[in-house]
Design an enzyme around this catalytic site. Structure first.
Site, PDB file in Angstrom:
ATOM      1  N   ARG A 128       0.833  -1.216   0.000  1.00  0.00           N
ATOM      2  CA  ARG A 128       0.000   0.000   0.000  1.00  0.00           C
ATOM      3  C   ARG A 128       0.860   1.255   0.000  1.00  0.00           C
ATOM      4  NH1 ARG A 128      -1.458   2.812   4.727  1.00  0.00           N
ATOM      5  NH2 ARG A 128      -3.036   4.418   4.345  1.00  0.00           N
ATOM      6  N   SER A 180      -6.685   3.479   1.175  1.00  0.00           N
ATOM      7  CA  SER A 180      -6.646   2.978   2.547  1.00  0.00           C
ATOM      8  C   SER A 180      -6.530   1.462   2.538  1.00  0.00           C
ATOM      9  CB  SER A 180      -7.902   3.404   3.302  1.00  0.00           C
ATOM     10  OG  SER A 180      -9.050   2.783   2.739  1.00  0.00           O
ATOM     11  N   SER A 197     -17.945  -4.470   5.804  1.00  0.00           N
ATOM     12  CA  SER A 197     -18.120  -3.600   6.974  1.00  0.00           C
ATOM     13  C   SER A 197     -16.848  -3.677   7.814  1.00  0.00           C
ATOM     14  CB  SER A 197     -19.332  -4.052   7.803  1.00  0.00           C
ATOM     15  OG  SER A 197     -19.490  -3.229   8.941  1.00  0.00           O
ATOM     16  N   ASN A 198     -16.182  -2.543   7.992  1.00  0.00           N
ATOM     17  CA  ASN A 198     -14.881  -2.500   8.660  1.00  0.00           C
ATOM     18  C   ASN A 198     -14.971  -1.662   9.931  1.00  0.00           C
ATOM     19  OD1 ASN A 198     -12.200  -2.287   9.424  1.00  0.00           O
ATOM     20  ND2 ASN A 198     -11.447  -1.954   7.339  1.00  0.00           N
ATOM     21  N   GLY A 206     -11.888  -6.867  11.003  1.00  0.00           N
ATOM     22  CA  GLY A 206     -11.417  -6.427  12.314  1.00  0.00           C
ATOM     23  C   GLY A 206     -10.135  -5.620  12.228  1.00  0.00           C
ATOM     24  N   HIS A 251     -27.479 -19.066   4.336  1.00  0.00           N
ATOM     25  CA  HIS A 251     -27.377 -20.496   4.024  1.00  0.00           C
ATOM     26  C   HIS A 251     -28.396 -20.944   2.986  1.00  0.00           C
ATOM     27  CE1 HIS A 251     -25.625 -24.284   4.454  1.00  0.00           C
ATOM     28  NE2 HIS A 251     -25.483 -24.347   5.766  1.00  0.00           N
ATOM     29  N   ASP A 272     -23.476 -22.314   0.267  1.00  0.00           N
ATOM     30  CA  ASP A 272     -23.074 -23.425   1.123  1.00  0.00           C
ATOM     31  C   ASP A 272     -21.790 -23.088   1.868  1.00  0.00           C
ATOM     32  OD1 ASP A 272     -25.231 -24.948   0.294  1.00  0.00           O
ATOM     33  OD2 ASP A 272     -24.128 -25.778  -1.415  1.00  0.00           O
TER      34      ASP A 272
END
Length: 484
Positions: A301, A313, A404-405, A429, A457, A461
């Site tokens: 990066r 980012s 989603s961070n 995370g 689900h 799978d």
């Protein structure tokens, strides 16, 4: 041929049922041209500019800016392409009916007025309790309203009260303590001991306790050595103490008021709550977890930002890696519509953004075909629009996967709720330094990021989700492949 036109609440997307006029950009009597902005309309998650599709004059604004929610199809204004009379405009408004099957049919302000159930007559109010006579206190000292009310009712002089609140603010508890007053100990000197008790075999402490409580040691059988009376023997005869205001010891705690601040759901929060509750209850979630070494990606990066002149980012790189993994695993790049699964060849990645209007998910389209610097520019544009409250329906509609961070907040891992009709969402995370075993058996530290994939689900799978995460991990740990 000139005609009178109705301007009604538009419908953007299948889930939109109502909207609000945030602001009119034209006034009554003003003539506008095609392409000119007429107004700003807020929906549950976006604010859209509405442009004129023809040239006309604003003859009547039915719903003003900020007037509240209006259903789709409700009459908002009347435009005139010619020069009709006020009577003709009034007749048009009176005869207006929403389109057949429209949400606002029979409920719009331009047609039949919204009806409300008659409110029940208020019950007879109970006679109020007589208020205490209050002595007005004029002071410049910081004091809470409840503390001031109590001081005025009880006639407390606040000059001698030391405030325990922030900046010396006098609290309700400070006034209550002042009302209780302070208790000073009454010193009486040494405790007299009866002469007969001095002849009894007892410990000094037992004698003192007996004298304090007026107990005689005569006839008391001791449990100590040689029948010596101990402290425990005397305490067994002492009655349980009664609490009194003058008792010396731990001060009494008086709890003050703990009134909540009531914040009603706004439109965005209502929609988010409804959709997330529905998704969690109806979609059979399962979760797959994996972590990946991020040292190579972080180094790549820094180099790429210098070479490309971008400000990508770590999250932009994760979006890029997710998009390329989705292109290799179309079984995960899906939407679920009823009994059908829609698989997409390209990845339209929704990114979770916290905006003033709540959680929104604008879409980076075909991210698998974009360079990392292009993704950085696009995510910055979408985040800026979200924070300004100007996302359009085109910015929000049609994502095939979400990222989603919460790592920037130090969250190590979490489980995200799927954003229907999408089939999966990736929770990212924090990047943490962790000890790992090297190839030669030593211990070294490296930066690792945890990923949790929430999967529907019904459509995906476990093996398909696991293979997607395996590919994602490979791209994160070998970021040069992201330029392939």
């Amino acid at each position: 041929m000139s005609r009178i036109r109705a301007f009604t609440m538009p419908k953007w997307g299948i889930e939109m049922t109502e909207g609000t006029i945030a602001e009119w950009m034209v006034k009554e009597g003003e003539t506008f041209k095609r392409g000119q902005t007429l107004c700003l309309i807020e929906t549950a998650k976006i604010t859209n500019e509405v442009e004129a599709e023809y040239e006309a004059t604003v003859r009547r604004i039915i719903v003003g800016g900020g007037a509240g929610e209006e259903p789709v199809g409700a009459l908002l204004a009347v435009f005139d392409e010619g020069s009709h009379s006020d009577a003709e405009i009034d007749a048009f408004v009176a005869d207006f009916k929403p389109a057949e099957g429209g949400i606002a049919q029979g409920a719009g302000k331009g047609g039949a007025e919204k009806t409300k159930a008659p409110e029940p007559a208020p019950a007879a109010a109970a006679a109020p309790a007589p208020e205490k006579q209050r002595i007005k206190i004029d002071t410049n000292r910081p004091i809470s309203p409840e503390a001031l009310r109590l001081a005025e009712e009880e006639g407390v002089d606040i000059a001698g009260i030391e405030g325990s609140g922030r900046g010396g603010r006098i609290t309700h508890q400070d006034v209550v303590k002042a009302l209780r007053g302070t208790s000073a100990p009454s010193l009486k000197g040494t405790v007299p001991v009866e002469a007969d008790d001095l002849k009894v075999l007892a410990s000094p402490l037992a004698r003192r306790i007996a004298a304090l409580h007026g107990l005689s040691l005569q006839g008391l059988t001791g449990t100590g050595p040689r029948g010596r009376i101990s402290k425990a023997d005397v305490l067994a005869l002492v009655p349980a103490p009664k609490a009194s205001p003058g008792t010396i010891g731990t001060p009494e705690f008086v709890a003050g008021e703990n009134r909540p601040e009531v914040v009603p759901f706004d439109r965005v929060r209502k929609v988010v709550a409804q959709r997330l509750t529905q998704a969690k209850q109806e979609l059979p979630h399962f979760y797959l977890r994996m972590s990946a070494s991020a040292d190579a990606l972080i180094a790549m990066r820094k180099t790429a930002n210098v070479v490309l002149g971008s400000k990508a980012s770590v999250n932009d790189w994760i979006v890029k890696a997710s998009a390329m993994a989705l292109a290799k695993h179309p079984d995960v790049n899906v939407q679920v519509h009823g009994q059908e699964i829609h698989r997409f060849p390209h990845a339209d990645v929704s990114i979770a953004v916290a905006s003033p209007k709540g959680l929104v998910t604008p879409v980076v389209r075909q991210a698998n075909l974009m360079r990392i610097d292009q993704i950085a520019v696009e995510t910055r544009r979408l985040i800026d629009k979200a924070q300004a409250g100007k996302l359009s329906m085109d910015d929000m509609d049609g994502g095939t996967f979400s990222v989603s961070n919460l790592g920037m907040f130090g969250i190590e891992n979490f489980d995200a709720i799927i954003n229907p009709p999408q089939g999966a969402i990736l929770a990212v995370g924090a990047a943490l330094r962790q000890p790992v075993e090297t190839d030669d058996g030593d211990v070294a530290f490296e930066t690792r990021i945890s990923f949790t994939l929430s999967v529907d689900h019904r459509a995906i799978d476990g093996a398909a989700g696991a293979q997607f995460l395996q590919t994602l991990k490979g791209l994160i740990e070998a970021p040069e492949d992201l330029f392939g």
